[in-house]
Design a protein around this motif. Structure first.
Motif, PDB file in Angstrom:
ATOM      1  N   THR A 107      -6.342   3.321  12.150  1.00 52.25           N
ATOM      2  CA  THR A 107      -6.293   1.859  12.055  1.00 52.25           C
ATOM      3  C   THR A 107      -7.281   1.205  13.005  1.00 52.25           C
ATOM      4  O   THR A 107      -7.739   0.094  12.756  1.00 52.25           O
ATOM      5  CB  THR A 107      -4.877   1.344  12.365  1.00 52.25           C
ATOM      6  N   THR A 162       2.449   4.557   0.976  1.00 51.30           N
ATOM      7  CA  THR A 162       2.459   5.029   2.360  1.00 51.30           C
ATOM      8  C   THR A 162       3.202   6.353   2.472  1.00 51.30           C
ATOM      9  O   THR A 162       4.242   6.548   1.853  1.00 51.30           O
ATOM     10  CB  THR A 162       3.121   3.969   3.266  1.00 51.30           C
ATOM     11  N   PRO A 168      -5.425  -1.132   7.495  1.00 51.17           N
ATOM     12  CA  PRO A 168      -4.835  -0.745   6.217  1.00 51.17           C
ATOM     13  C   PRO A 168      -4.509  -1.914   5.307  1.00 51.17           C
ATOM     14  O   PRO A 168      -4.330  -1.731   4.098  1.00 51.17           O
ATOM     15  CB  PRO A 168      -3.557  -0.008   6.628  1.00 51.17           C
ATOM     16  N   LEU A 215       0.854  -1.182   0.000  1.00 50.48           N
ATOM     17  CA  LEU A 215       0.000   0.000   0.000  1.00 50.48           C
ATOM     18  C   LEU A 215       0.895   1.240   0.000  1.00 50.48           C
ATOM     19  O   LEU A 215       1.765   1.369   0.857  1.00 50.48           O
ATOM     20  CB  LEU A 215      -0.888  -0.010   1.247  1.00 50.48           C
ATOM     21  N   PRO A 250      -5.749   5.216  -2.630  1.00 48.70           N
ATOM     22  CA  PRO A 250      -5.628   4.844  -1.221  1.00 48.70           C
ATOM     23  C   PRO A 250      -4.177   4.836  -0.764  1.00 48.70           C
ATOM     24  O   PRO A 250      -3.289   4.386  -1.490  1.00 48.70           O
ATOM     25  CB  PRO A 250      -6.235   3.432  -1.179  1.00 48.70           C
ATOM     26  N   TRP A 254      -8.347  -2.794   4.242  1.00 48.06           N
ATOM     27  CA  TRP A 254      -9.217  -1.635   4.052  1.00 48.06           C
ATOM     28  C   TRP A 254     -10.582  -1.853   4.718  1.00 48.06           C
ATOM     29  O   TRP A 254     -11.623  -1.454   4.243  1.00 48.06           O
ATOM     30  CB  TRP A 254      -9.387  -1.321   2.575  1.00 48.06           C
ATOM     31  N   ALA A 289      -1.586   4.674   3.079  1.00 51.16           N
ATOM     32  CA  ALA A 289      -1.466   4.523   4.528  1.00 51.16           C
ATOM     33  C   ALA A 289      -0.733   5.735   5.080  1.00 51.16           C
ATOM     34  O   ALA A 289       0.132   6.316   4.417  1.00 51.16           O
ATOM     35  CB  ALA A 289      -0.715   3.241   4.872  1.00 51.16           C
ATOM     36  N   THR A 344      -5.510   5.120   7.409  1.00 50.64           N
ATOM     37  CA  THR A 344      -5.623   5.038   5.956  1.00 50.64           C
ATOM     38  C   THR A 344      -6.286   6.319   5.465  1.00 50.64           C
ATOM     39  O   THR A 344      -6.959   7.017   6.221  1.00 50.64           O
ATOM     40  CB  THR A 344      -6.473   3.835   5.520  1.00 50.64           C
ATOM     41  N   TYR A 384      -6.064  -4.355  -0.037  1.00 52.72           N
ATOM     42  CA  TYR A 384      -6.650  -3.063   0.255  1.00 52.72           C
ATOM     43  C   TYR A 384      -7.563  -2.607  -0.876  1.00 52.72           C
ATOM     44  O   TYR A 384      -7.405  -2.958  -2.019  1.00 52.72           O
ATOM     45  CB  TYR A 384      -5.565  -2.021   0.536  1.00 52.72           C
TER      46      TYR A 384
END
Length: 220
Positions: free
Chosen positions: A155, A6, A160, A4, A36, A163, A38, A85, A177
């Motif tokens: 979270t 970040t 995350p 993911l 999306p 999702w 994190a 997220t 996710y």
């Protein structure tokens, strides 16, 4: 499993994002990524003197590990962990009013928005955009970039890794996710683990992680 994207933020910026106060992250550089992400709290704590440090309506007391406000908000600030997220919806330049007065500026940026502090986001931020409430939570000097965040969830509300769902959203079964329909193809490797500290499936405690400069990829 794919990772993911970040974004690492220093504290208290990460916790200010988690609690909803900070919705714009300011950087010296731009990104073309949208989607999306994190939110990661950097490992190194801030250094405080004897007095609290105020950030808008919030403050960090001596010791530097808790975020407070006068309305009763009181929460620990995690360090070195995935804490939320979000969706990165745009990345736009920040300009100063003096630049707006330049005769060629408005022709180049016809959709620029202004506010009373002489700062603006441009272009594509929508009519009437007012970012004055965000000024205590970032570095809005001209020439920097505003990373616009929406749908921020800690979270403890949304894991995350999946999702908030145990369904794999991709047909190839490669990622967890994303916004998905109810169901279950595979268990989430994070929020159903023994280290989930009692949180329900689909959410979890802040997840220890080592961050990197820039926009990096976290892999559960």
């Amino acid at each position: 499993m794919s990772g993911l994207p970040t974004l690492t933020l220093w504290q208290p910026w990460a916790s200010l994002t988690v609690c909803g106060a900070k919705t714009i992250d300011t950087r010296s550089w731009r990104t073309n990524f949208r989607g999306p992400i994190a939110i990661h709290a950097a490992k190194r704590p801030i250094v405080l003197g004897r007095d609290p440090l105020w950030y808008g309506d919030y403050y960090v007391a001596q010791g530097g590990t808790w975020l407070h406000n006068a309305s009763g908000y009181d929460a620990p600030m995690p360090f070195g962990a995935i804490v939320a997220t979000a969706r990165l919806v745009d990345c736009v330049p920040i300009y100063h009013l003096m630049q707006l007065l330049h005769e060629d500026f408005e022709a180049e940026w016809p959709n620029v928005q202004r506010n009373g502090d002489g700062l603006a986001l441009s272009p594509g931020t929508g009519a009437g955009t007012d970012i004055s409430d965000q000024l205590p939570y970032g570095d809005f000097r001209p020439g920097r970039w505003a990373w616009l965040l929406e749908d921020v969830q800690p979270t403890t509300e949304r894991c995350p890794a999946c999702w908030g769902s145990m369904t794999d959203p991709d047909s190839d079964g490669d990622r967890y996710y994303g916004v998905v329909e109810p169901g279950s193809r595979a268990p989430c490797p994070v929020c159903v683990s023994a280290e989930n500290n009692g949180y329900p499936v689909g959410c979890c405690a802040p997840i220890p992680a080592t961050g990197k400069p820039g926009l990096w990829e976290w892999r559960p």
